[in-house]
Write a protein that holds these residues in place. Structure first.
Motif, PDB file in Angstrom:
ATOM      1  N   LEU A 187      19.836  -4.392  12.209  1.00 14.21           N
ATOM      2  CA  LEU A 187      20.096  -3.023  11.785  1.00 14.21           C
ATOM      3  C   LEU A 187      19.154  -2.037  12.466  1.00 14.21           C
ATOM      4  N   CYS A 188      17.876  -2.380  12.538  1.00  9.66           N
ATOM      5  CA  CYS A 188      16.890  -1.489  13.145  1.00  9.66           C
ATOM      6  C   CYS A 188      17.209  -1.238  14.612  1.00  9.66           C
ATOM      7  N   TYR A 189      17.537  -2.300  15.352  1.00  7.48           N
ATOM      8  CA  TYR A 189      17.826  -2.147  16.774  1.00  7.48           C
ATOM      9  C   TYR A 189      19.167  -1.450  17.004  1.00  7.48           C
ATOM     10  N   VAL A 190      20.127  -1.686  16.123  1.00  6.49           N
ATOM     11  CA  VAL A 190      21.418  -0.989  16.252  1.00  6.49           C
ATOM     12  C   VAL A 190      21.220   0.512  16.053  1.00  6.49           C
ATOM     13  N   ILE A 191      20.435   0.886  15.033  1.00  2.74           N
ATOM     14  CA  ILE A 191      20.154   2.303  14.804  1.00  2.74           C
ATOM     15  C   ILE A 191      19.403   2.897  15.984  1.00  2.74           C
ATOM     16  N   HIS A 192      18.432   2.134  16.510  1.00  4.68           N
ATOM     17  CA  HIS A 192      17.638   2.629  17.633  1.00  4.68           C
ATOM     18  C   HIS A 192      18.518   2.908  18.853  1.00  4.68           C
TER      19      HIS A 192
ATOM     20  N   ARG B  57      11.524   2.203   9.857  1.00  3.48           N
ATOM     21  CA  ARG B  57      12.426   1.103  10.239  1.00  3.48           C
ATOM     22  C   ARG B  57      13.878   1.516  10.047  1.00  3.48           C
ATOM     23  N   TYR B  58      14.175   2.249   8.977  1.00  2.00           N
ATOM     24  CA  TYR B  58      15.546   2.717   8.757  1.00  2.00           C
ATOM     25  C   TYR B  58      15.979   3.733   9.811  1.00  2.00           C
ATOM     26  N   LEU B  59      15.012   4.467  10.379  1.00  2.00           N
ATOM     27  CA  LEU B  59      15.323   5.443  11.418  1.00  2.00           C
ATOM     28  C   LEU B  59      15.339   4.829  12.815  1.00  2.00           C
ATOM     29  N   GLY B  60      15.074   3.519  12.897  1.00  2.00           N
ATOM     30  CA  GLY B  60      15.092   2.852  14.193  1.00  2.00           C
ATOM     31  C   GLY B  60      13.885   3.150  15.052  1.00  2.00           C
ATOM     32  N   ILE B  61      12.761   3.563  14.431  1.00  2.00           N
ATOM     33  CA  ILE B  61      11.566   3.920  15.199  1.00  2.00           C
ATOM     34  C   ILE B  61      10.775   2.675  15.566  1.00  2.00           C
ATOM     35  N   PHE B  62      10.487   1.820  14.577  1.00  2.00           N
ATOM     36  CA  PHE B  62       9.853   0.529  14.837  1.00  2.00           C
ATOM     37  C   PHE B  62      10.236  -0.422  13.707  1.00  2.00           C
ATOM     38  N   CYS B  63       9.995  -1.714  13.920  1.00  2.00           N
ATOM     39  CA  CYS B  63      10.478  -2.747  12.997  1.00  2.00           C
ATOM     40  C   CYS B  63       9.377  -3.301  12.100  1.00  2.00           C
TER      41      CYS B  63
ATOM     42  N   SER C 172       0.830  -1.202   0.000  1.00  2.00           N
ATOM     43  CA  SER C 172       0.000   0.000   0.000  1.00  2.00           C
ATOM     44  C   SER C 172       0.864   1.252   0.000  1.00  2.00           C
ATOM     45  N   GLU C 173       0.171   2.398   0.017  1.00  2.00           N
ATOM     46  CA  GLU C 173       0.864   3.681   0.008  1.00  2.00           C
ATOM     47  C   GLU C 173       1.619   3.948   1.304  1.00  2.00           C
ATOM     48  N   LEU C 174       1.249   3.251   2.369  1.00  2.00           N
ATOM     49  CA  LEU C 174       1.898   3.484   3.665  1.00  2.00           C
ATOM     50  C   LEU C 174       3.180   2.695   3.843  1.00  2.00           C
ATOM     51  N   CYS C 175       3.479   1.795   2.928  1.00  2.00           N
ATOM     52  CA  CYS C 175       4.676   0.963   3.079  1.00  2.00           C
ATOM     53  C   CYS C 175       5.952   1.807   3.078  1.00  2.00           C
ATOM     54  N   ALA C 176       5.943   2.921   2.351  1.00  2.00           N
ATOM     55  CA  ALA C 176       7.110   3.801   2.348  1.00  2.00           C
ATOM     56  C   ALA C 176       7.363   4.365   3.745  1.00  2.00           C
ATOM     57  N   TYR C 177       6.293   4.679   4.473  1.00  2.10           N
ATOM     58  CA  TYR C 177       6.433   5.185   5.837  1.00  2.10           C
ATOM     59  C   TYR C 177       6.979   4.099   6.762  1.00  2.10           C
ATOM     60  N   TYR C 178       6.453   2.874   6.630  1.00  4.94           N
ATOM     61  CA  TYR C 178       6.952   1.782   7.460  1.00  4.94           C
ATOM     62  C   TYR C 178       8.439   1.548   7.220  1.00  4.94           C
ATOM     63  N   ARG C 179       8.836   1.577   5.963  1.00  6.86           N
ATOM     64  CA  ARG C 179      10.236   1.318   5.627  1.00  6.86           C
ATOM     65  C   ARG C 179      11.160   2.416   6.166  1.00  6.86           C
ATOM     66  N   LEU C 180      10.755   3.680   5.986  1.00  8.66           N
ATOM     67  CA  LEU C 180      11.579   4.786   6.464  1.00  8.66           C
ATOM     68  C   LEU C 180      11.658   4.801   7.988  1.00  8.66           C
TER      69      LEU C 180
ATOM     70  N   TYR D 185      12.907  16.595  14.913  1.00  4.90           N
ATOM     71  CA  TYR D 185      11.861  16.847  13.919  1.00  4.90           C
ATOM     72  C   TYR D 185      11.851  15.768  12.845  1.00  4.90           C
ATOM     73  N   LEU D 186      13.026  15.270  12.469  1.00  6.84           N
ATOM     74  CA  LEU D 186      13.095  14.225  11.453  1.00  6.84           C
ATOM     75  C   LEU D 186      12.327  12.984  11.905  1.00  6.84           C
ATOM     76  N   VAL D 187      12.590  12.535  13.119  1.00  9.94           N
ATOM     77  CA  VAL D 187      11.949  11.315  13.625  1.00  9.94           C
ATOM     78  C   VAL D 187      10.453  11.551  13.861  1.00  9.94           C
ATOM     79  N   THR D 188      10.126  12.671  14.497  1.00 13.54           N
ATOM     80  CA  THR D 188       8.726  12.935  14.842  1.00 13.54           C
ATOM     81  C   THR D 188       7.873  13.159  13.599  1.00 13.54           C
ATOM     82  N   SER D 189       8.435  13.788  12.568  1.00  8.09           N
ATOM     83  CA  SER D 189       7.648  14.068  11.365  1.00  8.09           C
ATOM     84  C   SER D 189       7.224  12.783  10.665  1.00  8.09           C
ATOM     85  N   PHE D 190       8.105  11.793  10.590  1.00  4.86           N
ATOM     86  CA  PHE D 190       7.726  10.527   9.955  1.00  4.86           C
ATOM     87  C   PHE D 190       6.765   9.735  10.838  1.00  4.86           C
TER      88      PHE D 190
END
Length: 381
Positions: free
Chosen positions: A39-44, A16-22, A6-14, A171-176
């Motif tokens: 990778l996700c937990y290391v970034i987090h 995950r790259y920012l270490g917000i959730f997996c 779906s259209e939200l998959c880009a948000y999920y992926r980004l 702002y980067l983390v909160t905006s996504f």
């Protein structure tokens, strides 16, 4: 259950790259699942360690990089805003990584309703919002480097400059994170609109006595969808995103107060237009927080339309009447649908609370500034 991308998959992926959730979409299995990658937990944990280190440096060297243009009150408040930004981001990241299981349930339910009821609807908001978030983050970072790093902190040590970069990172983390929330609320609202169109269709056909039994089943299904959507907002979404919304509102009041105070105190040769543009960029996180309230308010208005539609239905003397009366009795007193973790309702009324908090902080800052100036005048004599 299988899902299409779906259209939200880009948000999920980004996220995950920012270490917000997996949470991520698996194209091979066509499923949304928790992708607990290293990778996700290391970034987090690297992000959390960096933020905690930044707060430690700022608290340890609290009086470093104070500016003469500001009063002592302004310097302390400016430093408090920066430390609060880092602390709030630490709590926010920990909250999201801890509540991944209920977050996954939200995502799966949202994607289920999207696939089942909005399969033929093309969602434009997620893609447009994604580009707006990327553009505003770039502008925010450029403005921060120009104003703070190249002007404000020119005489500061490199350690303090690196520490200050945690401010735009928030702002980067909160905006996504809030962007994902926007899209979810938008989908729930569209599903409510679709559901209400089905209710109107049932009502239009209810005069035909031959289809009364079938209409009763369709109406029951529509009312169950409505109840599930409201329960999703009340329980799951308010649990995961409500606390984050409360943190965002709390910081927004401090951030806006700081921007207004600095604009009042610091006198520069910049034109009014440049100052206005700079302040708009500084306040872009607050604008996103306010947009979340408007988005939530639109959902609340849309949800209340279901009861208004059913209240106008003429009585037919069939089982539909009892079903409608039972639903209206249950919803006679509208409860808050989306709340900031129970502290307050997420709607337009929160803007008044924000303005009240900003006004209160400004009064306190001005009073401290006047006391400080009076003390300096007395000490001269």
């Amino acid at each position: 259950m299988d899902f299409k991308q779906s259209e939200l998959c880009a948000y999920y992926r980004l996220c995950r790259y920012l270490g917000i959730f997996c949470i991520d979409y698996n194209p091979a299995k066509k499923r949304i699942r928790l992708r607990r990658s290293v990778l996700c937990y290391v970034i987090h944990f690297a992000l959390q360690a960096y933020l905690v280190g930044c707060m430690s440096v700022m608290v340890t060297y609290w009086r470093r990089c104070f500016k003469r243009e500001l009063t002592t009150t302004g310097n302390h408040f400016d430093r408090l805003v920066m430390v609060m930004a880092l602390g709030i981001l630490v709590v926010q990241n920990a909250w999201l990584i801890w509540l991944q299981a209920p977050h996954l349930r939200i995502v799966r339910q949202i994607e289920y309703y999207r696939r089942r009821h909005l399969a033929n609807v093309r969602l434009l908001l997620p893609k447009r919002l994604l580009w707006i978030i990327i553009a505003t983050n770039v502008l925010y970072m450029v403005n921060f480097i120009k104003t703070c790093v190249l002007e404000w902190l020119t005489d500061a040590s490199r350690l303090f400059v690196i520490t200050s970069l945690g401010f735009p990172l928030r702002y980067l983390v909160t905006s996504f994170t809030m962007g994902t929330y926007f899209c979810m609320v938008h989908i729930v609202r569209l599903v409510l609109i679709w559901n209400q169109s089905q209710i109107n269709a049932v009502i239009d056909e209810s005069a035909d006595l031959k289809t009364t039994s079938a209409n009763r089943m369709r109406l029951r299904a529509c009312l169950e969808v409505h109840d599930r959507l409201i329960m999703l907002c009340n329980d799951e979404i308010s649990l995961v995103y409500g606390f984050i919304a409360w943190l965002s509102w709390m910081f927004a009041s401090l951030d806006v107060t700081g921007v207004i105070y600095l604009t009042m105190v610091i006198q520069t040769n910049k034109s009014i237009v440049i100052k206005l543009i700079t302040n708009v960029v500084w306040l872009s996180p607050t604008f996103m927080t306010c947009a979340a309230s408007f988005m939530s308010n639109r959902l609340i208005i849309q949800a209340n339309k279901t009861a208004k539609i059913l209240a106008k239905v003429p009585r037919t003397g069939t089982g539909l009447d009892r079903m409608i009366e039972k639903f209206l009795l249950k919803n006679i007193r509208q409860q808050p649908i989306l709340t900031a973790y129970g502290f307050f309702t997420l709607d337009k009324s929160t803007l008044f609370k924000l303005f009240t908090a900003i006004f209160t902080y400004m009064v306190i800052l001005v009073q401290f500034k006047e006391m400080e100036n009076s003390t300096k005048s007395i000490n001269k004599f």
